[in-house]
Design a protein around this motif. Structure first.
Motif, PDB file in Angstrom:
ATOM      1  N   UNK A 195      33.732   5.399  17.440  1.00 28.63           N
ATOM      2  CA  UNK A 195      33.534   4.031  16.959  1.00 28.63           C
ATOM      3  C   UNK A 195      34.513   2.885  17.532  1.00 28.63           C
ATOM      4  N   UNK A 196      33.803   1.928  18.170  1.00 28.92           N
ATOM      5  CA  UNK A 196      34.735   0.893  18.448  1.00 28.92           C
ATOM      6  C   UNK A 196      34.087  -0.219  18.027  1.00 28.92           C
ATOM      7  N   UNK A 197      34.770  -1.231  17.697  1.00 28.40           N
ATOM      8  CA  UNK A 197      34.245  -2.430  16.655  1.00 28.40           C
ATOM      9  C   UNK A 197      35.367  -3.442  17.223  1.00 28.40           C
ATOM     10  N   UNK A 198      34.643  -4.331  17.946  1.00 31.77           N
ATOM     11  CA  UNK A 198      34.957  -5.548  18.295  1.00 31.77           C
ATOM     12  C   UNK A 198      34.776  -6.574  16.901  1.00 31.77           C
ATOM     13  N   UNK A 199      36.003  -6.928  16.741  1.00 36.32           N
ATOM     14  CA  UNK A 199      36.213  -7.889  15.411  1.00 36.32           C
ATOM     15  C   UNK A 199      37.429  -8.903  15.225  1.00 36.32           C
ATOM     16  N   UNK A 200      37.331  -9.697  14.652  1.00 40.34           N
ATOM     17  CA  UNK A 200      38.250 -10.735  14.099  1.00 40.34           C
ATOM     18  C   UNK A 200      38.560 -10.740  12.656  1.00 40.34           C
ATOM     19  N   UNK A 201      37.646  -9.862  11.847  1.00 47.38           N
ATOM     20  CA  UNK A 201      37.621  -9.864  10.693  1.00 47.38           C
ATOM     21  C   UNK A 201      38.945  -9.050  10.164  1.00 47.38           C
ATOM     22  N   UNK A 202      39.917  -9.705   9.581  1.00 44.58           N
ATOM     23  CA  UNK A 202      41.292  -9.032   8.990  1.00 44.58           C
ATOM     24  C   UNK A 202      40.774  -8.221   7.895  1.00 44.58           C
ATOM     25  N   UNK A 203      39.996  -8.382   7.102  1.00 50.48           N
ATOM     26  CA  UNK A 203      39.599  -7.614   5.874  1.00 50.48           C
ATOM     27  C   UNK A 203      39.061  -6.152   6.206  1.00 50.48           C
ATOM     28  N   UNK A 204      37.942  -6.504   7.177  1.00 51.94           N
ATOM     29  CA  UNK A 204      37.494  -5.361   7.474  1.00 51.94           C
ATOM     30  C   UNK A 204      38.120  -4.201   8.336  1.00 51.94           C
ATOM     31  N   UNK A 205      39.197  -4.750   9.154  1.00 51.74           N
ATOM     32  CA  UNK A 205      40.076  -4.036   9.972  1.00 51.74           C
ATOM     33  C   UNK A 205      40.886  -3.268   8.861  1.00 51.74           C
ATOM     34  N   UNK A 206      41.475  -3.900   8.143  1.00 57.51           N
ATOM     35  CA  UNK A 206      42.318  -3.263   7.061  1.00 57.51           C
ATOM     36  C   UNK A 206      41.381  -2.103   6.281  1.00 57.51           C
ATOM     37  N   UNK A 207      40.271  -2.561   5.815  1.00 61.52           N
ATOM     38  CA  UNK A 207      39.440  -1.261   5.162  1.00 61.52           C
ATOM     39  C   UNK A 207      38.885  -0.397   5.866  1.00 61.52           C
ATOM     40  N   UNK A 208      38.317  -0.369   6.972  1.00 61.11           N
ATOM     41  CA  UNK A 208      37.743   0.295   7.876  1.00 61.11           C
ATOM     42  C   UNK A 208      38.220   0.968   8.990  1.00 61.11           C
ATOM     43  N   UNK A 209      39.296   0.188   9.783  1.00 58.31           N
ATOM     44  CA  UNK A 209      39.566   0.738  10.903  1.00 58.31           C
ATOM     45  C   UNK A 209      40.793   1.784  10.725  1.00 58.31           C
ATOM     46  N   UNK A 210      41.169   2.520  11.733  1.00 57.03           N
ATOM     47  CA  UNK A 210      42.138   3.542  11.691  1.00 57.03           C
ATOM     48  C   UNK A 210      43.182   2.858  12.392  1.00 57.03           C
ATOM     49  N   UNK A 211      42.943   2.470  13.561  1.00 57.44           N
ATOM     50  CA  UNK A 211      43.707   1.775  14.474  1.00 57.44           C
ATOM     51  C   UNK A 211      43.219   0.558  15.188  1.00 57.44           C
ATOM     52  N   UNK A 212      43.958  -0.343  15.954  1.00 61.26           N
ATOM     53  CA  UNK A 212      43.459  -1.526  16.549  1.00 61.26           C
ATOM     54  C   UNK A 212      44.184  -1.580  17.818  1.00 61.26           C
ATOM     55  N   UNK A 213      43.432  -2.186  18.861  1.00 61.40           N
ATOM     56  CA  UNK A 213      44.193  -2.609  20.073  1.00 61.40           C
ATOM     57  C   UNK A 213      43.729  -4.082  20.388  1.00 61.40           C
ATOM     58  N   UNK A 214      44.908  -4.767  20.853  1.00 61.64           N
ATOM     59  CA  UNK A 214      44.332  -6.249  21.342  1.00 61.64           C
ATOM     60  C   UNK A 214      44.559  -6.475  22.751  1.00 61.64           C
ATOM     61  N   UNK A 215      43.556  -7.238  23.199  1.00 64.58           N
ATOM     62  CA  UNK A 215      43.090  -7.562  24.709  1.00 64.58           C
ATOM     63  C   UNK A 215      43.842  -8.701  24.788  1.00 64.58           C
ATOM     64  N   UNK A 216      44.700  -8.597  25.993  1.00 66.92           N
ATOM     65  CA  UNK A 216      45.232 -10.132  26.504  1.00 66.92           C
ATOM     66  C   UNK A 216      44.949 -10.126  27.875  1.00 66.92           C
ATOM     67  N   UNK A 217      44.607 -11.059  28.573  1.00 67.01           N
ATOM     68  CA  UNK A 217      44.611 -11.164  29.898  1.00 67.01           C
ATOM     69  C   UNK A 217      43.802  -9.925  30.746  1.00 67.01           C
ATOM     70  N   UNK A 218      42.866  -9.415  30.070  1.00 64.66           N
ATOM     71  CA  UNK A 218      41.972  -8.394  30.727  1.00 64.66           C
ATOM     72  C   UNK A 218      42.435  -6.866  30.471  1.00 64.66           C
ATOM     73  N   UNK A 219      43.684  -6.863  29.774  1.00 64.03           N
ATOM     74  CA  UNK A 219      44.081  -5.518  29.489  1.00 64.03           C
ATOM     75  C   UNK A 219      44.584  -5.291  28.049  1.00 64.03           C
ATOM     76  N   UNK A 220      44.366  -3.966  27.589  1.00 66.99           N
ATOM     77  CA  UNK A 220      44.734  -3.382  26.209  1.00 66.99           C
ATOM     78  C   UNK A 220      46.319  -3.429  26.003  1.00 66.99           C
ATOM     79  N   UNK A 221      46.989  -4.491  25.485  1.00 61.13           N
ATOM     80  CA  UNK A 221      48.328  -4.675  25.514  1.00 61.13           C
ATOM     81  C   UNK A 221      48.894  -3.602  24.609  1.00 61.13           C
ATOM     82  N   UNK A 222      48.300  -3.788  23.403  1.00 60.92           N
ATOM     83  CA  UNK A 222      49.062  -2.754  22.328  1.00 60.92           C
ATOM     84  C   UNK A 222      47.989  -2.063  21.481  1.00 60.92           C
ATOM     85  N   UNK A 223      48.422  -0.702  21.008  1.00 59.25           N
ATOM     86  CA  UNK A 223      47.797  -0.013  19.908  1.00 59.25           C
ATOM     87  C   UNK A 223      48.448   0.153  18.560  1.00 59.25           C
TER      88      UNK A 223
END
Length: 497
Positions: free
Chosen positions: A445-473
């Motif tokens: 499951x990959x979820x593109x989201x800005x929803x902070x509440x959903x990320x904390x309650x549903x996601x197990x980890x998160x990556x942030x895209x910056x300048x076309x790269x996945x900078x951090x997990x």
């Protein structure tokens, strides 16, 4: 300034009132927040307060809405547009031109303003909304969040006294939401009146004067913002409302689900651009995800999040790099058969005449699929709406139906683009449960989201895209305060890279 008196409305063809005996008075300079669950009547009230009801929406109307003493039903739309600006959840529904500058200038031109005044207002609005770098771009090149800002800039240029907004933060990244807060504060300082229908209201804590809650087309609560925001997230949750506060202490986040067989997705040195002479949106991107996990993908508007999801699921063909699914090199056409993607605007993925027909279309197996259809409808809480036209469902119901249709084909990978946009607390939990169930069965499951509440309650980890790269997990839940800074893009917690 604005007053609704005994306002009721029933849409043409509907069998129940969308609004019933609504009485509401808003004073000059107030910021009023409309809250309530999906389908409670917020969006219908917004349409009535900006004149779309009765001028455009067909149906049965009772009661009246007055603006500065004049009945909106007696005013022409150009008179209303001079004084009331409306920002809706789907920015595409409000575009009249194809470029950023033309769109912002369009309303001013229709007000009959002179060339110098239009240019002055255009430049001021571009600066106010941070759109100067995008001013020469086509509307079609913008992300959904950027489109939302263009609409707000166009309204700002027209200079209305009253702003009516329906879920204005739904397509914005955390940094843009912070900018939206500053914009609302600035409009209040200018003496503007604001009515904002929202599920996610935490960013309005320092802006709002009143919070009005609706249920089944009626106003059930009218309280000061101080009283409303004094309630904890838990208290609001028991009322079916979203969080009003960003957690600052440890939060019990979702954990990877255990499963017998987990699918695996790997991308190596992934690259993509729209056209030969266009800049690269994805540049040497590396990513790994496995079944049982729910991976959140975040980043600024226009960072390439939706593009990444479309490439990984085969809807777009990569320009470089490799994608492997369960260890096998997998081309775009193969991924399109084995993966599914749920787009942000659910209306674009609904084709049948009923909810059960939508699932039958996805399954394509005739009568043999009846049992599976009933099972899916029950899983997404839509079994009582099996015969309902998809277009007549609430936003949350539509979203769950589209997810169910994607799950019907039992894909190995499921990607979703802003699946909680416009969802209330109950619908958010139901969507989360659907994704957790799929992950537990081994799905990626990959979820593109800005929803902070959903990320904390549903996601197990998160990556942030910056300048076309996945900078951090980053794993979710250990440090929610730091996670919020991470999502905004201000900091990377120590120890993660």
């Amino acid at each position: 300034m604005l007053e609704a008196k005994d306002l009721s409305f029933c849409y043409a063809g509907a069998d129940q009132w969308a609004l019933k005996d609504v009485c509401l008075k808003v004073e000059q300079g107030q910021c009023l927040v409309l809250g309530g669950s999906s389908g409670c009547g917020k969006s219908t009230l917004v349409k009535a307060l900006c004149g779309l009801i009765p001028h455009f929406e067909r149906g049965i109307r009772a009661g009246r809405v007055f603006f500065k003493g004049a009945d909106l039903a007696d005013l022409c739309m150009h008179q209303i547009a001079e004084n009331i600006g409306a920002v809706f959840q789907n920015p595409r529904s409000q575009f009249f031109t194809t470029s950023v500058c033309d769109e912002i200038a369009f309303g001013c031109e229709n007000l009959g303003l002179g060339r110098r005044e239009i240019i002055k207002r255009l430049e001021r609005s571009l600066e106010r909304f941070g759109l100067d770098p995008l001013k020469e771009k086509s509307i079609f090149q913008l992300s959904n969040g950027e489109r939302q800002k263009v609409i707000m800039a166009a309204i700002h240029a027209m200079g209305p006294d009253l702003w009516v907004m329906d879920e204005p933060s739904s397509n914005l990244d955390p940094r843009a939401v912070a900018q939206l807060t500053d914009i609302i504060k600035g409009l209040k300082q200018e003496g503007k009146t604001l009515i904002i229908a929202e599920h996610r209201c935490h960013y309005l804590k320092d802006c709002a004067d009143r919070v009005v809650l609706m249920e089944k087309g009626r106003i059930v609560s009218d309280q000061s913002a101080k009283s409303f925001f004094s309630q904890s997230n838990e208290e609001l949750g028991r009322q079916g409302l979203r969080w009003a506060h960003i957690p600052t202490t440890n939060f019990k986040a979702a954990k990877p689900a255990s499963q017998v067989k987990a699918n695996q997705l790997k991308a190596r040195e992934l690259a993509f651009r729209y056209g030969r002479h266009k800049p690269e949106l994805l540049k040497g991107l590396n990513l790994q995800a496995r079944g049982g996990e729910i991976l959140g993908v975040t980043g600024a508007n226009g960072a390439g999040k939706t593009t990444l999801a479309m490439v990984l699921t085969g809807l777009l063909k990569e320009r470089g790099g490799k994608v492997r699914l369960n260890g096998e090199l997998c081309k775009a056409a193969q991924r399109a058969r084995r993966c599914r993607m749920v787009l942000q605007e659910s209306d674009h993925q609904l084709f049948a005449q009923s909810a059960e027909g939508e699932l039958a279309l996805a399954l394509g197996k005739g009568g043999a699929a009846d049992g599976r259809i009933k099972e899916l409808l029950a899983q997404c809480g839509l079994d009582h709406l099996a015969a309902r036209r998809p277009q007549c469902l609430s936003g949350g119901e539509k979203q769950r139906l589209v997810i169910a249709a994607a799950l019907a084909t039992e894909p190995e990978v499921l990607a979703l683009d802003e699946p909680t946009s416009g969802l209330d607390a109950g619908s958010l939990r139901q969507v989360g449960d659907l994704l957790k169930g799929f992950a537990a069965r081994g799905g990626v499951v990959l979820v593109v989201t800005h929803d902070y509440e959903f990320i904390l309650s549903c996601c197990t980890s998160v990556i942030r895209l910056d300048m076309g790269r996945a900078t951090t997990r980053l794993p979710v839940g250990e440090m929610p305060a730091e996670m919020h800074s991470f999502l905004v893009g201000e900091a990377v917690p120590e120890g993660f890279s």
